[in-house]
Design a protein around this motif. Structure first.
Motif, PDB file in Angstrom:
ATOM      1  N   PHE A 112      -8.228   5.367   7.687  1.00  0.00           N
ATOM      2  CA  PHE A 112      -7.720   5.867   8.959  1.00  0.00           C
ATOM      3  C   PHE A 112      -8.482   7.092   9.431  1.00  0.00           C
ATOM      4  O   PHE A 112      -8.905   7.922   8.626  1.00  0.00           O
ATOM      5  CB  PHE A 112      -6.243   6.245   8.813  1.00  0.00           C
ATOM      6  N   GLY A 113      -8.599   7.212  10.740  1.00  0.00           N
ATOM      7  CA  GLY A 113      -9.084   8.438  11.351  1.00  0.00           C
ATOM      8  C   GLY A 113      -7.960   9.447  11.433  1.00  0.00           C
ATOM      9  O   GLY A 113      -6.820   9.175  11.046  1.00  0.00           O
ATOM     10  N   LYS A 114      -8.261  10.628  11.948  1.00  0.00           N
ATOM     11  CA  LYS A 114      -7.297  11.722  11.946  1.00  0.00           C
ATOM     12  C   LYS A 114      -6.306  11.696  13.098  1.00  0.00           C
ATOM     13  O   LYS A 114      -5.327  12.414  13.075  1.00  0.00           O
ATOM     14  CB  LYS A 114      -8.023  13.060  11.899  1.00  0.00           C
ATOM     15  N   GLY A 165      -4.231  17.520   9.120  1.00  0.00           N
ATOM     16  CA  GLY A 165      -5.656  17.768   8.910  1.00  0.00           C
ATOM     17  C   GLY A 165      -6.360  16.704   8.092  1.00  0.00           C
ATOM     18  O   GLY A 165      -7.584  16.701   8.007  1.00  0.00           O
ATOM     19  N   LEU A 215      -5.172   6.739   1.459  1.00  0.00           N
ATOM     20  CA  LEU A 215      -4.671   5.698   0.580  1.00  0.00           C
ATOM     21  C   LEU A 215      -4.559   6.204  -0.850  1.00  0.00           C
ATOM     22  O   LEU A 215      -5.516   6.742  -1.418  1.00  0.00           O
ATOM     23  CB  LEU A 215      -5.602   4.486   0.641  1.00  0.00           C
ATOM     24  N   GLN A 221       0.422  11.284   4.148  1.00  0.00           N
ATOM     25  CA  GLN A 221      -0.016  11.818   5.433  1.00  0.00           C
ATOM     26  C   GLN A 221       0.165  13.320   5.441  1.00  0.00           C
ATOM     27  O   GLN A 221       1.272  13.832   5.261  1.00  0.00           O
ATOM     28  CB  GLN A 221       0.763  11.202   6.595  1.00  0.00           C
ATOM     29  N   PHE A 242       3.972   7.067   3.045  1.00  0.00           N
ATOM     30  CA  PHE A 242       4.237   5.821   3.745  1.00  0.00           C
ATOM     31  C   PHE A 242       3.847   4.639   2.881  1.00  0.00           C
ATOM     32  O   PHE A 242       2.765   4.594   2.300  1.00  0.00           O
ATOM     33  CB  PHE A 242       3.443   5.756   5.053  1.00  0.00           C
ATOM     34  N   GLU A 302      -7.998   6.220  -2.392  1.00  0.00           N
ATOM     35  CA  GLU A 302      -8.818   7.419  -2.213  1.00  0.00           C
ATOM     36  C   GLU A 302      -8.310   8.607  -3.029  1.00  0.00           C
ATOM     37  O   GLU A 302      -9.089   9.405  -3.543  1.00  0.00           O
ATOM     38  CB  GLU A 302      -8.841   7.778  -0.727  1.00  0.00           C
ATOM     39  N   PHE A 359      -3.930   6.362  16.075  1.00  0.00           N
ATOM     40  CA  PHE A 359      -4.927   6.324  15.012  1.00  0.00           C
ATOM     41  C   PHE A 359      -5.761   5.065  15.125  1.00  0.00           C
ATOM     42  O   PHE A 359      -5.234   3.984  15.358  1.00  0.00           O
ATOM     43  CB  PHE A 359      -4.250   6.274  13.633  1.00  0.00           C
ATOM     44  N   GLY A 385      -4.901  13.221   8.020  1.00  0.00           N
ATOM     45  CA  GLY A 385      -4.506  11.890   8.450  1.00  0.00           C
ATOM     46  C   GLY A 385      -3.846  11.121   7.323  1.00  0.00           C
ATOM     47  O   GLY A 385      -3.206  11.691   6.436  1.00  0.00           O
ATOM     48  N   LEU A 386      -4.012   9.832   7.328  1.00  0.00           N
ATOM     49  CA  LEU A 386      -3.427   8.945   6.313  1.00  0.00           C
ATOM     50  C   LEU A 386      -4.475   8.658   5.238  1.00  0.00           C
ATOM     51  O   LEU A 386      -5.564   8.169   5.547  1.00  0.00           O
ATOM     52  CB  LEU A 386      -2.978   7.633   6.952  1.00  0.00           C
ATOM     53  N   PHE A 434       0.839  -1.202   0.000  1.00  0.00           N
ATOM     54  CA  PHE A 434       0.000   0.000   0.000  1.00  0.00           C
ATOM     55  C   PHE A 434       0.876   1.255   0.000  1.00  0.00           C
ATOM     56  O   PHE A 434       1.969   1.262   0.558  1.00  0.00           O
ATOM     57  CB  PHE A 434      -0.876   0.052   1.264  1.00  0.00           C
ATOM     58  N   LYS A 452       8.410   8.622  12.502  1.00  0.00           N
ATOM     59  CA  LYS A 452       8.327   7.189  12.214  1.00  0.00           C
ATOM     60  C   LYS A 452       6.993   6.845  11.567  1.00  0.00           C
ATOM     61  O   LYS A 452       6.056   7.630  11.588  1.00  0.00           O
ATOM     62  CB  LYS A 452       8.500   6.388  13.506  1.00  0.00           C
ATOM     63  N   GLY A 453       6.940   5.645  11.035  1.00  0.00           N
ATOM     64  CA  GLY A 453       5.690   5.168  10.479  1.00  0.00           C
ATOM     65  C   GLY A 453       4.770   4.649  11.567  1.00  0.00           C
ATOM     66  O   GLY A 453       5.207   4.367  12.682  1.00  0.00           O
ATOM     67  N   PRO A 454       3.483   4.519  11.266  1.00  0.00           N
ATOM     68  CA  PRO A 454       2.547   3.962  12.249  1.00  0.00           C
ATOM     69  C   PRO A 454       2.954   2.548  12.642  1.00  0.00           C
ATOM     70  O   PRO A 454       3.382   1.751  11.809  1.00  0.00           O
ATOM     71  CB  PRO A 454       1.216   3.974  11.487  1.00  0.00           C
ATOM     72  N   PHE A 490       4.176  -0.701   8.429  1.00  0.00           N
ATOM     73  CA  PHE A 490       4.589   0.500   7.717  1.00  0.00           C
ATOM     74  C   PHE A 490       6.094   0.702   7.720  1.00  0.00           C
ATOM     75  O   PHE A 490       6.791   0.330   8.674  1.00  0.00           O
ATOM     76  CB  PHE A 490       3.957   1.730   8.373  1.00  0.00           C
ATOM     77  N   GLY A 491       6.572   1.343   6.645  1.00  0.00           N
ATOM     78  CA  GLY A 491       7.932   1.855   6.634  1.00  0.00           C
ATOM     79  C   GLY A 491       7.989   3.171   7.385  1.00  0.00           C
ATOM     80  O   GLY A 491       6.973   3.645   7.912  1.00  0.00           O
ATOM     81  N   ASN A 492       9.167   3.774   7.427  1.00  0.00           N
ATOM     82  CA  ASN A 492       9.334   5.017   8.176  1.00  0.00           C
ATOM     83  C   ASN A 492       9.093   6.271   7.349  1.00  0.00           C
ATOM     84  O   ASN A 492       9.301   7.379   7.836  1.00  0.00           O
ATOM     85  CB  ASN A 492      10.713   5.065   8.822  1.00  0.00           C
ATOM     86  N   TYR A 496       0.341   5.268   1.216  1.00  0.00           N
ATOM     87  CA  TYR A 496      -0.470   6.293   1.855  1.00  0.00           C
ATOM     88  C   TYR A 496       0.304   7.607   1.847  1.00  0.00           C
ATOM     89  O   TYR A 496       1.527   7.620   1.854  1.00  0.00           O
ATOM     90  CB  TYR A 496      -0.770   5.944   3.316  1.00  0.00           C
TER      91      TYR A 496
END
Lengths: 112, 112
Positions: B102-104, A40, A45, A37, A90, A59, B89, A42-43, A33, B42-44, A103-105, A35
């Motif tokens: 994801f939420g914010k 305001g 897709l 970020q 990400f 999205e 999140f 968030g993450l 995936f 960092k990533g999630p 997730f990666g960093n 994403y």
């Protein structure tokens, strides 16, 4: 070490240039995936892939292109970068559709 | 529209207190929920997940509660430590063939 790595960590590019963000995972996960970020929002897709040679829009896919010729790699290309694409990107992977994403960093991209 | 949101953007607690982070979701078809922790730069990072056929799941110092009647998800952190300071999140999946939304995020600050 096994894991998911993104490169570069930071990137500055100019408006109109093409830029590719790399993502590599060593778990042989089927799903990958991308994403972005933003404050305001968030993450969100961008694209995802269920297996090699299979990709689907998320999205916010406009302005981005992905490929998945090998299971372990999932590069994200901005064909003609715009300032609105300044963000932290990400990459993530999972072994099935109902498993947690790892997730990666991230890659911090600035478009000037 | 359908979205995953959090009740509070920030939460401040004292070290040793229990923390509760809340999340509301709007789609009754969502069948999988995850909590992530994200530290600066960092990533999630996956914390805990729960499927819709459960209403509670416990991990190490964390508990996730799912109330499908009111479409509410919460993360409880016991004996909160300074290292728990991060953005949290929640994320939902709305069924097979869909990706995590994801939420914010809620910023948890732990003071010692």
């Amino acid at each position: 070490d096994a894991g998911i790595t993104q490169s570069p960590r930071y990137k500055i590019t100019e408006t109109g240039r093409q830029v590719t963000l790399m993502c590599h995972q060593t778990w042989s996960h089927s799903y990958m995936f991308w994403y972005r970020q933003d404050l305001g929002h968030g993450l969100r897709l961008i694209y995802y892939s269920a297996a090699a040679d299979i990709t689907d829009k998320g999205e916010v896919p406009d302005g981005y292109v992905v490929s998945r010729s090998k299971t372990e790699n999932f590069p994200l290309t901005l064909e003609s970068a715009t300032r609105s694409q300044t963000s932290v990107y990400f990459c993530a992977s999972s072994d099935s559709y109902n498993s947690p994403l790892h997730f990666g960093n991230g890659t911090r991209l600035t478009v000037t | 529209g359908e979205s995953v949101g959090l009740h509070l953007p920030t939460l401040s607690v004292q070290e040793g207190d229990n923390s509760i982070i809340n999340c509301a979701y709007s789609n009754s078809a969502s069948d999988y929920f995850i909590w992530y922790k994200q530290e600066s730069g960092k990533g999630p990072q996956f914390i805990i997940d729960i499927r819709s056929n459960m209403d509670k799941r416990q991990g190490q110092r964390v508990t996730v509660l799912l109330n499908k009647t009111v479409k509410h998800l919460s993360l409880q952190i016991a004996a909160t430590q300074p290292g728990d300071s991060a953005v949290y999140f929640c994320a939902e999946k709305k069924g097979a063939g869909t990706a995590l939304i994801f939420g914010k995020g809620t910023t948890l600050s732990v003071s010692s």
